[in-house]
Design a protein around this motif. Structure first.
Motif, PDB file in Angstrom:
ATOM      1  N   TYR A   1     -16.695  12.021 -25.322  1.00 59.86           N
ATOM      2  CA  TYR A   1     -15.890  12.570 -24.221  1.00 59.86           C
ATOM      3  C   TYR A   1     -15.387  13.983 -24.519  1.00 59.86           C
ATOM      4  O   TYR A   1     -14.927  14.677 -23.612  1.00 59.86           O
ATOM      5  N   TRP A   2     -15.503  14.430 -25.759  1.00 55.49           N
ATOM      6  CA  TRP A   2     -14.967  15.742 -26.099  1.00 55.49           C
ATOM      7  C   TRP A   2     -15.643  16.856 -25.313  1.00 55.49           C
ATOM      8  O   TRP A   2     -15.038  17.921 -25.067  1.00 55.49           O
ATOM      9  N   ARG A   3     -16.891  16.628 -24.879  1.00 62.09           N
ATOM     10  CA  ARG A   3     -17.578  17.644 -24.075  1.00 62.09           C
ATOM     11  C   ARG A   3     -16.879  17.848 -22.735  1.00 62.09           C
ATOM     12  O   ARG A   3     -16.779  18.972 -22.239  1.00 62.09           O
ATOM     13  N   VAL A   4     -16.413  16.753 -22.149  1.00 63.44           N
ATOM     14  CA  VAL A   4     -15.655  16.843 -20.893  1.00 63.44           C
ATOM     15  C   VAL A   4     -14.381  17.646 -21.120  1.00 63.44           C
ATOM     16  O   VAL A   4     -14.049  18.565 -20.357  1.00 63.44           O
ATOM     17  N   THR A   5     -13.663  17.281 -22.172  1.00 63.98           N
ATOM     18  CA  THR A   5     -12.401  17.955 -22.480  1.00 63.98           C
ATOM     19  C   THR A   5     -12.600  19.448 -22.692  1.00 63.98           C
ATOM     20  O   THR A   5     -11.825  20.274 -22.184  1.00 63.98           O
ATOM     21  N   ALA A   6     -13.633  19.820 -23.431  1.00 62.79           N
ATOM     22  CA  ALA A   6     -13.883  21.232 -23.733  1.00 62.79           C
ATOM     23  C   ALA A   6     -14.270  22.016 -22.479  1.00 62.79           C
ATOM     24  O   ALA A   6     -13.724  23.094 -22.209  1.00 62.79           O
ATOM     25  N   CYS A   7     -15.212  21.484 -21.710  1.00 59.73           N
ATOM     26  CA  CYS A   7     -15.660  22.192 -20.499  1.00 59.73           C
ATOM     27  C   CYS A   7     -14.522  22.329 -19.484  1.00 59.73           C
ATOM     28  O   CYS A   7     -14.331  23.400 -18.890  1.00 59.73           O
ATOM     29  N   ALA A   8     -13.771  21.249 -19.300  1.00 56.08           N
ATOM     30  CA  ALA A   8     -12.664  21.296 -18.348  1.00 56.08           C
ATOM     31  C   ALA A   8     -11.590  22.290 -18.795  1.00 56.08           C
ATOM     32  O   ALA A   8     -10.985  22.985 -17.967  1.00 56.08           O
ATOM     33  N   ALA A   9     -11.344  22.377 -20.100  1.00 57.04           N
ATOM     34  CA  ALA A   9     -10.351  23.332 -20.614  1.00 57.04           C
ATOM     35  C   ALA A   9     -10.755  24.768 -20.292  1.00 57.04           C
ATOM     36  O   ALA A   9      -9.920  25.592 -19.903  1.00 57.04           O
ATOM     37  N   VAL A  10     -12.038  25.072 -20.442  1.00 55.43           N
ATOM     38  CA  VAL A  10     -12.528  26.411 -20.104  1.00 55.43           C
ATOM     39  C   VAL A  10     -12.350  26.677 -18.609  1.00 55.43           C
ATOM     40  O   VAL A  10     -11.883  27.746 -18.192  1.00 55.43           O
ATOM     41  N   GLY A  11     -12.717  25.685 -17.790  1.00 53.26           N
ATOM     42  CA  GLY A  11     -12.577  25.843 -16.346  1.00 53.26           C
ATOM     43  C   GLY A  11     -11.136  26.034 -15.924  1.00 53.26           C
ATOM     44  O   GLY A  11     -10.822  26.896 -15.092  1.00 53.26           O
ATOM     45  N   LEU A  12     -10.234  25.242 -16.492  1.00 50.22           N
ATOM     46  CA  LEU A  12      -8.814  25.355 -16.160  1.00 50.22           C
ATOM     47  C   LEU A  12      -8.251  26.719 -16.544  1.00 50.22           C
ATOM     48  O   LEU A  12      -7.480  27.327 -15.788  1.00 50.22           O
ATOM     49  N   THR A  13      -8.633  27.209 -17.707  1.00 49.80           N
ATOM     50  CA  THR A  13      -8.135  28.503 -18.168  1.00 49.80           C
ATOM     51  C   THR A  13      -8.631  29.643 -17.283  1.00 49.80           C
ATOM     52  O   THR A  13      -7.855  30.511 -16.862  1.00 49.80           O
ATOM     53  N   ALA A  14      -9.931  29.622 -16.987  1.00 42.35           N
ATOM     54  CA  ALA A  14     -10.508  30.684 -16.162  1.00 42.35           C
ATOM     55  C   ALA A  14      -9.932  30.670 -14.751  1.00 42.35           C
ATOM     56  O   ALA A  14      -9.613  31.723 -14.179  1.00 42.35           O
ATOM     57  N   GLN A  15      -9.758  29.477 -14.183  1.00 41.65           N
ATOM     58  CA  GLN A  15      -9.208  29.391 -12.830  1.00 41.65           C
ATOM     59  C   GLN A  15      -7.748  29.818 -12.791  1.00 41.65           C
ATOM     60  O   GLN A  15      -7.302  30.462 -11.837  1.00 41.65           O
ATOM     61  N   LEU A  16      -6.997  29.484 -13.830  1.00 47.04           N
ATOM     62  CA  LEU A  16      -5.601  29.897 -13.882  1.00 47.04           C
ATOM     63  C   LEU A  16      -5.478  31.421 -13.931  1.00 47.04           C
ATOM     64  O   LEU A  16      -4.642  32.016 -13.224  1.00 47.04           O
ATOM     65  N   ILE A  17      -6.305  32.055 -14.742  1.00 42.66           N
ATOM     66  CA  ILE A  17      -6.271  33.523 -14.830  1.00 42.66           C
ATOM     67  C   ILE A  17      -6.621  34.139 -13.474  1.00 42.66           C
ATOM     68  O   ILE A  17      -5.980  35.103 -13.022  1.00 42.66           O
TER      69      ILE A  17
END
Length: 267
Positions: free
Chosen positions: A32-48
């Motif tokens: 599941y770590w792949r989900v966590t990593a990809c989602a973290a990148v998406g969340l960070t980019a969208q927040l910026i």
């Protein structure tokens, strides 16, 4: 503008990767770590991207496009946080694609008639409570859909596909009502703090939003009482959760769509 486009593109691509990773996790048990990593990148980019789109000269600018993006971002953030503790991965098949889609919509939907509000702390508190309430109730709506599908699948013997990796039905129902209960609590606080900023419902174009929000609040209140008093579950729980959520969507996004894109007004 080019920088914001790049940020949104990265977010959408990362959320697509997170969705694929969720499917692989449910289908064949991949880590599941792949989900966590990809989602973290998406969340960070969208927040910026959201910061660049919505904060202008110390003012908070929230039009329909940025509201859609913010709404989906915080739902994805809550899902990401919950997934660190318990198995709610199936919700990512809906929430992460939604976040990517709404990030793109934030660029494409015009904010011509956006309202600007000062960042006084009482208003910030109201906005924060509203965002968190919508996020939790979004997750509860998706959970209700998954629960409904699980009910249907369990009529088959044996269950197939991703349903074999979902938690037991009772656990899924417990999670549903936890999400509804938490969202209801925050929605109550949001409505209470929002009342402080109402001077004239009709002059501020808040009548429809307020009435629909109160009706949605009542739906969730009745549903939670029925669960506590009568043990409501199954179809009643699913339909109640979805009905309340649809009313909330109409209260905010329906009103905002009509006001900004049709009437050229704002709250």
């Amino acid at each position: 503008m080019a920088l914001v486009v790049l940020e949104v593109f990265i977010a959408a691509l990362a959320f697509a990767g997170a969705t694929r990773a969720v499917w692989q996790h449910l289908a064949d048990g991949r880590a599941y770590w792949r989900v966590t990593a990809c989602a973290a990148v998406g969340l960070t980019a969208q927040l910026i991207a959201l910061i660049h789109m919505s904060l202008q000269a110390g003012m908070l600018v929230i039009g329909l496009g940025t509201a859609l993006s913010l709404f989906a971002w915080q739902a994805a953030l809550l899902l990401w946080l919950f997934s660190l503790r318990e198995s709610v991965g199936a919700l990512g098949l809906v929430i992460y694609p939604l976040a990517g889609f709404c990030a793109i919509a934030g660029l494409l939907v015009p904010d011509t008639h956006s309202a600007t509000e000062s960042l006084a702390w009482p208003l910030q508190l109201h906005i924060l409570l509203s965002i968190l309430a919508y996020g939790l109730l979004t997750l509860s709506a998706v959970q209700a859909v998954v629960l409904s599908m699980q009910h249907r699948q369990l009529r088959r013997r044996p269950p197939s596909g991703m349903f074999t990796s979902l938690p037991p039905l009772q656990t899924m129902e417990t999670l549903l009502f936890r999400l509804i209960g938490s969202g209801f609590f925050l929605l109550s606080l949001a409505i209470a703090t929002g009342a402080l900023f109402i001077d004239d419902l009709f002059a501020q174009h808040l009548a429809h939003k307020t009435i629909l929000s109160l009706i949605a609040w009542l739906f969730f209140a009745v549903l939670l009482y029925g669960r506590w008093r009568y043990g409501w579950r199954g179809r009643v729980a699913v339909r109640g959760a979805l009905a309340g959520y649809v009313l909330l969507l109409l209260a905010y996004f329906g009103s905002k769509l009509v006001l900004e894109l049709i009437l050229g007004e704002h709250w």
